[in-house]
Design an enzyme around this catalytic site. Sequence first.
Site, PDB file in Angstrom:
ATOM      1  N   HIS A   1     -11.062  11.266   6.360  1.00 32.52           N
ATOM      2  CA  HIS A   1     -10.934   9.823   6.514  1.00 32.52           C
ATOM      3  C   HIS A   1     -10.527   9.383   7.921  1.00 32.52           C
ATOM      4  O   HIS A   1     -11.035   8.385   8.429  1.00 32.52           O
ATOM      5  CB  HIS A   1      -9.899   9.320   5.510  1.00 32.52           C
ATOM      6  CG  HIS A   1      -9.734   7.828   5.501  1.00 32.52           C
ATOM      7  ND1 HIS A   1     -10.803   6.965   5.356  1.00 32.52           N
ATOM      8  CD2 HIS A   1      -8.630   7.038   5.616  1.00 32.52           C
ATOM      9  CE1 HIS A   1     -10.365   5.715   5.382  1.00 32.52           C
ATOM     10  NE2 HIS A   1      -9.063   5.723   5.556  1.00 32.52           N
TER      11      HIS A   1
ATOM     12  N   ARG B   1      -0.872   9.456   1.701  1.00 32.98           N
ATOM     13  CA  ARG B   1      -2.204  10.001   1.431  1.00 32.98           C
ATOM     14  C   ARG B   1      -2.265  11.516   1.330  1.00 32.98           C
ATOM     15  O   ARG B   1      -2.947  12.056   0.457  1.00 32.98           O
ATOM     16  CB  ARG B   1      -3.135   9.595   2.567  1.00 32.98           C
ATOM     17  CG  ARG B   1      -3.415   8.168   2.503  1.00 32.98           C
ATOM     18  CD  ARG B   1      -4.208   7.704   3.658  1.00 32.98           C
ATOM     19  NE  ARG B   1      -4.414   6.291   3.405  1.00 32.98           N
ATOM     20  CZ  ARG B   1      -5.023   5.472   4.217  1.00 32.98           C
ATOM     21  NH1 ARG B   1      -5.478   5.911   5.347  1.00 32.98           N
ATOM     22  NH2 ARG B   1      -5.173   4.226   3.901  1.00 32.98           N
TER      23      ARG B   1
ATOM     24  N   HIS C   1      -8.524  11.195   2.708  1.00 36.47           N
ATOM     25  CA  HIS C   1      -8.173  10.091   1.803  1.00 36.47           C
ATOM     26  C   HIS C   1      -8.325  10.588   0.374  1.00 36.47           C
ATOM     27  O   HIS C   1      -9.338  11.184   0.028  1.00 36.47           O
ATOM     28  CB  HIS C   1      -9.078   8.887   2.049  1.00 36.47           C
ATOM     29  CG  HIS C   1      -8.508   7.627   1.491  1.00 36.47           C
ATOM     30  ND1 HIS C   1      -8.430   7.392   0.140  1.00 36.47           N
ATOM     31  CD2 HIS C   1      -7.942   6.557   2.085  1.00 36.47           C
ATOM     32  CE1 HIS C   1      -7.848   6.211  -0.060  1.00 36.47           C
ATOM     33  NE2 HIS C   1      -7.547   5.694   1.113  1.00 36.47           N
TER      34      HIS C   1
ATOM     35  N   ARG D   1      -1.099   9.439   8.976  1.00 30.19           N
ATOM     36  CA  ARG D   1      -1.075   7.989   9.223  1.00 30.19           C
ATOM     37  C   ARG D   1      -0.642   7.215   7.986  1.00 30.19           C
ATOM     38  O   ARG D   1      -1.125   7.456   6.887  1.00 30.19           O
ATOM     39  CB  ARG D   1      -2.472   7.532   9.625  1.00 30.19           C
ATOM     40  CG  ARG D   1      -2.601   6.031   9.736  1.00 30.19           C
ATOM     41  CD  ARG D   1      -4.003   5.663  10.156  1.00 30.19           C
ATOM     42  NE  ARG D   1      -4.945   5.937   9.115  1.00 30.19           N
ATOM     43  CZ  ARG D   1      -5.653   4.992   8.493  1.00 30.19           C
ATOM     44  NH1 ARG D   1      -5.501   3.731   8.796  1.00 30.19           N
ATOM     45  NH2 ARG D   1      -6.527   5.319   7.568  1.00 30.19           N
TER      46      ARG D   1
ATOM     47  N   GLU E   1       0.854  -1.190   0.000  1.00 25.24           N
ATOM     48  CA  GLU E   1       0.000   0.000   0.000  1.00 25.24           C
ATOM     49  C   GLU E   1       0.880   1.227   0.000  1.00 25.24           C
ATOM     50  O   GLU E   1       2.081   1.142   0.338  1.00 25.24           O
ATOM     51  CB  GLU E   1      -0.928   0.008   1.226  1.00 25.24           C
ATOM     52  CG  GLU E   1      -2.082  -0.961   1.078  1.00 25.24           C
ATOM     53  CD  GLU E   1      -3.136  -0.813   2.152  1.00 25.24           C
ATOM     54  OE1 GLU E   1      -2.911  -0.081   3.135  1.00 25.24           O
ATOM     55  OE2 GLU E   1      -4.198  -1.435   2.006  1.00 25.24           O
TER      56      GLU E   1
HETATM   57  C1  FAD Z   1     -13.716   3.214   4.949  1.00 21.66           C
HETATM   58  C2  FAD Z   1     -12.565   2.975   5.866  1.00 21.66           C
HETATM   59  C3  FAD Z   1     -11.553   2.102   5.490  1.00 21.66           C
HETATM   60  C4  FAD Z   1     -10.469   1.871   6.357  1.00 21.66           C
HETATM   61  N1  FAD Z   1      -9.504   0.975   5.985  1.00 21.66           N
HETATM   62  C5  FAD Z   1      -8.517   0.674   6.873  1.00 21.66           C
HETATM   63  C6  FAD Z   1      -7.570  -0.346   6.592  1.00 21.66           C
HETATM   64  O1  FAD Z   1      -7.621  -1.006   5.549  1.00 21.66           O
HETATM   65  N2  FAD Z   1      -6.604  -0.599   7.514  1.00 21.66           N
HETATM   66  C7  FAD Z   1      -6.515   0.089   8.692  1.00 21.66           C
HETATM   67  O2  FAD Z   1      -5.610  -0.180   9.493  1.00 21.66           O
HETATM   68  N3  FAD Z   1      -7.411   1.058   8.981  1.00 21.66           N
HETATM   69  C8  FAD Z   1      -8.414   1.354   8.110  1.00 21.66           C
HETATM   70  N4  FAD Z   1      -9.330   2.311   8.430  1.00 21.66           N
HETATM   71  C9  FAD Z   1      -9.247   2.975   9.733  1.00 21.66           C
HETATM   72  C10 FAD Z   1      -9.693   2.008  10.806  1.00 21.66           C
HETATM   73  O3  FAD Z   1     -10.762   1.244  10.344  1.00 21.66           O
HETATM   74  C11 FAD Z   1     -10.130   2.729  12.057  1.00 21.66           C
HETATM   75  O4  FAD Z   1      -9.236   3.695  12.426  1.00 21.66           O
HETATM   76  C12 FAD Z   1     -10.229   1.748  13.218  1.00 21.66           C
HETATM   77  O5  FAD Z   1     -10.954   0.643  12.807  1.00 21.66           O
HETATM   78  C13 FAD Z   1     -10.870   2.401  14.394  1.00 21.66           C
HETATM   79  O6  FAD Z   1     -11.238   1.391  15.307  1.00 21.66           O
HETATM   80  P1  FAD Z   1     -11.876   1.815  16.680  1.00 21.66           P
HETATM   81  O7  FAD Z   1     -12.161   0.542  17.389  1.00 21.66           O
HETATM   82  O8  FAD Z   1     -11.030   2.819  17.315  1.00 21.66           O
HETATM   83  O9  FAD Z   1     -13.241   2.569  16.284  1.00 21.66           O
HETATM   84  P2  FAD Z   1     -14.530   2.063  15.500  1.00 21.66           P
HETATM   85  O10 FAD Z   1     -14.263   0.817  14.770  1.00 21.66           O
HETATM   86  O11 FAD Z   1     -15.053   3.188  14.717  1.00 21.66           O
HETATM   87  O12 FAD Z   1     -15.552   1.725  16.667  1.00 21.66           O
HETATM   88  C14 FAD Z   1     -16.116   2.732  17.456  1.00 21.66           C
HETATM   89  C15 FAD Z   1     -17.176   2.121  18.347  1.00 21.66           C
HETATM   90  O13 FAD Z   1     -17.545   3.064  19.339  1.00 21.66           O
HETATM   91  C16 FAD Z   1     -18.949   3.039  19.502  1.00 21.66           C
HETATM   92  N5  FAD Z   1     -19.358   4.318  20.071  1.00 21.66           N
HETATM   93  C17 FAD Z   1     -18.974   5.570  19.701  1.00 21.66           C
HETATM   94  N6  FAD Z   1     -19.536   6.492  20.494  1.00 21.66           N
HETATM   95  C18 FAD Z   1     -20.294   5.817  21.395  1.00 21.66           C
HETATM   96  C19 FAD Z   1     -21.141   6.212  22.455  1.00 21.66           C
HETATM   97  N7  FAD Z   1     -21.327   7.498  22.775  1.00 21.66           N
HETATM   98  N8  FAD Z   1     -21.790   5.240  23.146  1.00 21.66           N
HETATM   99  C20 FAD Z   1     -21.632   3.927  22.842  1.00 21.66           C
HETATM  100  N9  FAD Z   1     -20.833   3.506  21.838  1.00 21.66           N
HETATM  101  C21 FAD Z   1     -20.187   4.430  21.123  1.00 21.66           C
HETATM  102  C22 FAD Z   1     -19.490   2.753  18.130  1.00 21.66           C
HETATM  103  O14 FAD Z   1     -20.804   2.287  18.188  1.00 21.66           O
HETATM  104  C23 FAD Z   1     -18.461   1.725  17.657  1.00 21.66           C
HETATM  105  O15 FAD Z   1     -18.854   0.464  18.125  1.00 21.66           O
HETATM  106  C24 FAD Z   1     -10.411   2.547   7.580  1.00 21.66           C
HETATM  107  C25 FAD Z   1     -11.427   3.433   7.948  1.00 21.66           C
HETATM  108  C26 FAD Z   1     -12.504   3.640   7.111  1.00 21.66           C
HETATM  109  C27 FAD Z   1     -13.577   4.586   7.523  1.00 21.66           C
END
Ligand code: FAD
Length: 492
Positions: A336, A275, A228, A371, A114
């Site tokens: 993004h 990016r 992005h 990132r 990537e």
């Molecule tokens: C389209 C896209 C593609 C991506 N591709 C990649 C990739 O290929 N590789 C990579 O490393 N990263 C990628 N990323 C980035 C990566 O997916 C995220 O940074 C990472 O998954 C974040 O994980 P997280 O657990 O911190 O948050 P999230 O997975 O967003 O989870 C957040 C959680 O918090 C909960 N929540 C939020 N506020 C509250 C509240 N007030 N009360 C209760 N629950 C709440 C939500 O319901 C959810 O369950 C991508 C992101 C996107 C948007």
Amino acid sequence: MKENYDVVIVGSGAAGLYGALQFSDKQSVLVISKRNAELSNSSLAQGGIAAVLDKENDDPKLHIEDTLIAGKYKNNPKAIEVLVNEGPSDVLRLRELGVEFDSDPSGKMLMTLEAGHSRHRIVHHKDFTGKAVTDTLIEIVKSKSNIDFVEDTLVFSVDKAQNGFYIGMLNSDHSITTVSCSYCILATGGIGRVYKYTTNSAIATGDGITFARNLGAKLMHLDRIQFHPTAFAAEKDRERFLISEAVRGEGAVLLNCYGERFAQNYDERGELAPRDVVSEAIIRESMRTNSENFYLDITHKSPDFVRERFPMIYDKCLEEGVDITKQRIPVFPCQHYLMGGIDVDLNAKTSVDRLYAAGECSHTGVHGANRLASNSLLEALVFSRRAAQNIMADIAQGNQGVVTGSEPVYNMGTVPLPKGIRTEIRSTLQDVYFVLKKPEKFEETYKRFTEILTDLESTDYQLTSDYIEAKSLATVAQEIMLEVTRKHQEDY
Ligand SMILES: Cc1cc2nc3c(=O)[nH]c(=O)nc-3n(C[C@H](O)[C@H](O)[C@H](O)COP(=O)(O)OP(=O)(O)OC[C@H]3O[C@@H](n4cnc5c(N)ncnc54)[C@H](O)[C@@H]3O)c2cc1C
């Protein structure tokens, strides 16, 4: 649901789920998801997870260097070392837990390239790696007897108590539940919804960052926002479907409105530059050509390869009327990822006692100013595991104590939230703080966001999910502009 837990984890993305699984059966854990468990940025992740698993062709030092280059050397080197050195065993753990990473017939995991990576080191499950990871973890978390998992439950308040916290939740039937816990891990994900156009899912409203700020936790670099370069350009959609970096990694080229390649004119790494560089190249080329029409072209690859390697992107684009094996994909940059967030140490501890943050809402310093692709799922895994380990060590040392103090009384409010607040916030930020910034508008924007937040905090608005998220968006928007204004004043 019980009245008290050892640990409450707000969020069921990669960070929340993987963190929850680290606790032993002795610890009671509550995982809260504000919508259905599957709706998260994690489940949208396409490209994969970066990890040095092939030591013959790769080296942790190269992964560290690539991360530093992408981050413009503004990263925390210690956090990167932890990420790069410990990450591979977390990826292998995911495989043990049942995540089926694409592999060759001998079982060796396939690694793709990537942008910004000097080696093929991204493990993946076709082009929906995130869903493969979260679906597996959700199933396991739901099967654990020490973990309660609630969905459609919005945390609206995290209040400090003696030896822990009170967590206020708005249930889907508009009733309120309060639980107490000794430790809280915020894993609430990103802030994309503060922009008009974003790849982020509807949950990304910065709630955890708001709770942390209200508890007095230190926030860092909220101005470090990643755009992005290649989101599917459909004017009607605010949530834009991502055309993963891996598509360029597999040879897709970027074309301007005349069908010409141009990325090399802005950076010798061309389409595979980091990016921020590619996003800026598109915006500058857009100004040069006076057009917002840009395309990714992978039609020179065999249709079978494209359909097999990118099934989700293929299907999604087809829904929009674009057959990517034959046609160019319309793309344009959009919000993004957030590199900054709740400041944490190497154990994911915030500056507030017993409060941890992991995943996108946190700032470990891994990403620096930008990132590197596929480092964020890895960060979510490594640092949520470390948070859990740190909490378990604290409990083992006898520091848990009993949560005491008077339970907060929540005001249900009487005034309906007026329409248009969220729209104003996201349109303003999209205009003032996108790929090319508008410093002349920074100060007035900060003042306006402060006005909006003051109104939200001082009016007796009804306690609804719309109001709670509006307050989060206003808080995050204000904090972004505060940081931007401060840094801008230092620079000039
Ligand atoms: C389209 C896209 C593609 C991506 N591709 C990649 C990739 O290929 N590789 C990579 O490393 N990263 C990628 N990323 C980035 C990566 O997916 C995220 O940074 C990472 O998954 C974040 O994980 P997280 O657990 O911190 O948050 P999230 O997975 O967003 O989870 C957040 C959680 O918090 C909960 N929540 C939020 N506020 C509250 C509240 N007030 N009360 C209760 N629950 C709440 C939500 O319901 C959810 O369950 C991508 C992101 C996107 C948007």
